[in-house]
Design an enzyme around this catalytic site. Sequence first.
Site, PDB file in Angstrom:
ATOM      1  N   TYR A 160       7.475 -12.316   3.442  1.00  0.00           N
ATOM      2  CA  TYR A 160       6.391 -11.950   4.357  1.00  0.00           C
ATOM      3  C   TYR A 160       6.949 -11.615   5.739  1.00  0.00           C
ATOM      4  CZ  TYR A 160       1.825 -12.216   6.674  1.00  0.00           C
ATOM      5  OH  TYR A 160       0.679 -11.923   7.380  1.00  0.00           O
TER       6      TYR A 160
ATOM      7  N   ASP B  58      -5.118   1.576  -4.430  1.00  0.00           N
ATOM      8  CA  ASP B  58      -3.982   0.675  -4.558  1.00  0.00           C
ATOM      9  C   ASP B  58      -2.916   1.204  -3.611  1.00  0.00           C
ATOM     10  OD1 ASP B  58      -1.647  -0.669  -5.191  1.00  0.00           O
ATOM     11  OD2 ASP B  58      -1.778  -0.325  -7.346  1.00  0.00           O
TER      12      ASP B  58
END
Length: 239
Positions: free
Chosen positions: A146, A54
């Site tokens: 983003y 992760d």
Amino acid sequence: MRLKDKVVLVTGASGGIGFSVSELFAREGAIVVATDITAPPSPYPAGIESMHLDVTSESEWKSVVSDIVKKHDRIDVLVNNAGIIAYEPLHELQMKEWLQMIAVDQTGVFLGMREVIPVMRKQRRGSIINISSIWGSAAVAGAHSYHAAKGAVRNMSKNAAMTYVADGIRVNSVHPGFIHTALTDAQAPELNEVVIASTPMRRGGQPIEVAYGCLFLASDESSYVTGTELVIDGGYLAQ
């Protein structure tokens, strides 16, 4: 065998660009450690090692890097590829969504570089490839978080390139345009069509086309290349 015996760590490797990078690098002779939070839909080819990672977790980064160094004694290449995408405009963006995007797409890159750079400094060599986006250099309406994260990756890469150049570490960013992956296939078709229609080549790219660009940056062929942005976008940013 352009990467013969190089030890490579790839994040976000269970599909798309990360899977293609892992597969290509292994074919070119690298020892590839492919990491992700999920297993790939089809098995990795023989010779690719798989580990859970992760990228938002400091402890998992430390564990993965430590395990790789214990087993292989080095890390020659890091490909920070793991990422997510979202399209909310700034005025609709919730804090939870913002933090998730920054955690995966920006902080994940920071943690990866922070853990691997000390290893590369001891080796006095290494190549780091950070996957940004055309939206790290240009903008469209919406997708605020983003844009923020990928723009940050662009400048984080330049900073690391200048900071560690004397240690023999090269750091570059790769800026794909529209690439056909499970991530983009899950998007609204009309959204994809708009981006493809705005691309001079009038098509989307394939993951392997990005992987070949990464191969150049990972290999010794790019020994004089650092701090640069490799754009692989069918001509989009040239307009």
